[in-house]
Write a protein that holds these residues in place. Sequence first.
Motif, PDB file in Angstrom:
ATOM      1  N   CYS A 188       0.857  -1.187   0.000  1.00  0.00           N
ATOM      2  CA  CYS A 188       0.000   0.000   0.000  1.00  0.00           C
ATOM      3  C   CYS A 188       0.893   1.237   0.000  1.00  0.00           C
ATOM      4  N   GLU A 193       1.733  -2.901  -9.593  1.00  0.00           N
ATOM      5  CA  GLU A 193       0.375  -2.383  -9.484  1.00  0.00           C
ATOM      6  C   GLU A 193      -0.582  -3.544  -9.235  1.00  0.00           C
ATOM      7  N   THR A 194      -0.930  -3.749  -7.981  1.00  0.00           N
ATOM      8  CA  THR A 194      -1.835  -4.838  -7.620  1.00  0.00           C
ATOM      9  C   THR A 194      -2.442  -4.575  -6.255  1.00  0.00           C
ATOM     10  N   ASP A 195      -3.561  -5.226  -5.993  1.00  0.00           N
ATOM     11  CA  ASP A 195      -4.204  -5.155  -4.691  1.00  0.00           C
ATOM     12  C   ASP A 195      -3.456  -6.064  -3.720  1.00  0.00           C
ATOM     13  N   ASP A 231      -4.613  -9.531  -3.342  1.00  0.00           N
ATOM     14  CA  ASP A 231      -4.355 -10.463  -4.443  1.00  0.00           C
ATOM     15  C   ASP A 231      -2.879 -10.818  -4.577  1.00  0.00           C
ATOM     16  N   PHE A 232      -2.041 -10.253  -3.730  1.00  0.00           N
ATOM     17  CA  PHE A 232      -0.598 -10.421  -3.889  1.00  0.00           C
ATOM     18  C   PHE A 232      -0.139 -11.780  -3.379  1.00  0.00           C
ATOM     19  N   CYS A 276       1.217   4.553  -8.510  1.00  0.00           N
ATOM     20  CA  CYS A 276       2.342   3.758  -9.025  1.00  0.00           C
ATOM     21  C   CYS A 276       3.136   4.561 -10.046  1.00  0.00           C
ATOM     22  N   LEU A 291       4.277  -2.124  -3.684  1.00  0.00           N
ATOM     23  CA  LEU A 291       3.035  -2.472  -4.366  1.00  0.00           C
ATOM     24  C   LEU A 291       1.898  -1.572  -3.909  1.00  0.00           C
ATOM     25  N   ASP A 292       1.017  -1.256  -4.863  1.00  0.00           N
ATOM     26  CA  ASP A 292      -0.169  -0.457  -4.603  1.00  0.00           C
ATOM     27  C   ASP A 292      -1.142  -0.706  -5.754  1.00  0.00           C
ATOM     28  N   LYS A 293      -2.427  -0.618  -5.468  1.00  0.00           N
ATOM     29  CA  LYS A 293      -3.414  -0.882  -6.514  1.00  0.00           C
ATOM     30  C   LYS A 293      -3.803   0.361  -7.307  1.00  0.00           C
ATOM     31  N   ASN A 294      -3.358   1.548  -6.849  1.00  0.00           N
ATOM     32  CA  ASN A 294      -3.705   2.789  -7.528  1.00  0.00           C
ATOM     33  C   ASN A 294      -2.721   3.051  -8.661  1.00  0.00           C
ATOM     34  N   PRO A 295      -3.188   3.020  -9.924  1.00  0.00           N
ATOM     35  CA  PRO A 295      -2.251   3.187 -11.043  1.00  0.00           C
ATOM     36  C   PRO A 295      -1.576   4.551 -11.072  1.00  0.00           C
TER      37      PRO A 295
END
Length: 335
Positions: free
Chosen positions: A10, A52-54, A57-58, A38, A31-35
């Motif tokens: 995050c 770039e991932t939640d 889900d990692f 990132c 890692l972060d899910k916000n493009p």
Amino acid sequence: MSELRFVDVCAGAGGMALGLEHAGFEPVLLLDKNPVACDTVRRNRPAWQVLETDLLDFSPSQHQETYDVDLLSAGLPRVRSSATNARTETEAELRLLEATVYLAHAVQPRALVIENVPELVSVPDFEPIRDLIRDELNHLGYGFRWFLLNAADFGVPQNRRQGLLVAFKKQHFDAFRPPEPTVREHLSVGRALRRSMAMGGWRDADRWAAQAVGVAPTLVGGSDRRGGADLGPTGTRKAWARMGVDGGTVADNVPGPDFVWAPEAGRQGMVRITTDQAALLQGFPSDWGFTGKKTARYRQIGHASPPPVAKALGLAIRAALAAPATPVAGYTSTP
């Protein structure tokens, strides 16, 4: 200083990672899910590996470099009391807290740091998640403690209280001491922004700065699902108004030579801060750029962990890891 390795989840716009870099840590993965966030990190640190991932889900098994790192860090989305917020949002934020602790189970870092709201440290609403974290960390053989820091005590011109969880493999825990304040006098909003306020030729920049003698209220990034860029709720905007700042919006540019500062006239007579100035109030260096449109940039800044606090945490964690290890036998965990 030799560099220690860390994974940052995050990661957002990179505030935590930047501070840890300044403390001598080297990221192996962010890692972060916000493009957009990132993209911000990639723009500023092209050599860093950014995924770039939640977090939910990692799978660390697909990223072997994450195993046995020195530190797992997480500046997680702020949890909120379920009494005042949508239950689904609160549960989503708590799942990320759980996922971070479970990731520690897989990664086995020597140290773990989680940064969040101060209420997480002691408010009864969050006792169930604190119990879960305690049980899991005890099972994994970590000593840990909860504590509070205020970013203003580390040179950030903002009253931003942070709730921290720091955990270590038990042989390192006894050596850890929370970081002490790095400044004797808080940096005021006026001192922090005077130079930038004058860059457009505004003649009242010095007069405005002379009366903006306090630190800023907490910057609030807000939800990605609602609203535009503003400096926070009603109480926060009133605090800004007392410094002659319109907290209801964020400016595209600093004031020009023709702007008349007359806060007694209401919002139209107040100055507005830009996203670049908000980044200074969050403790980012002036050369750290943010990608995206104005609202997206401001939200990245408002959600970020202040880099100076992360640096102080990193130095304290580094000192504990470098100290002689304590024999595990006879160790008593902090409740």
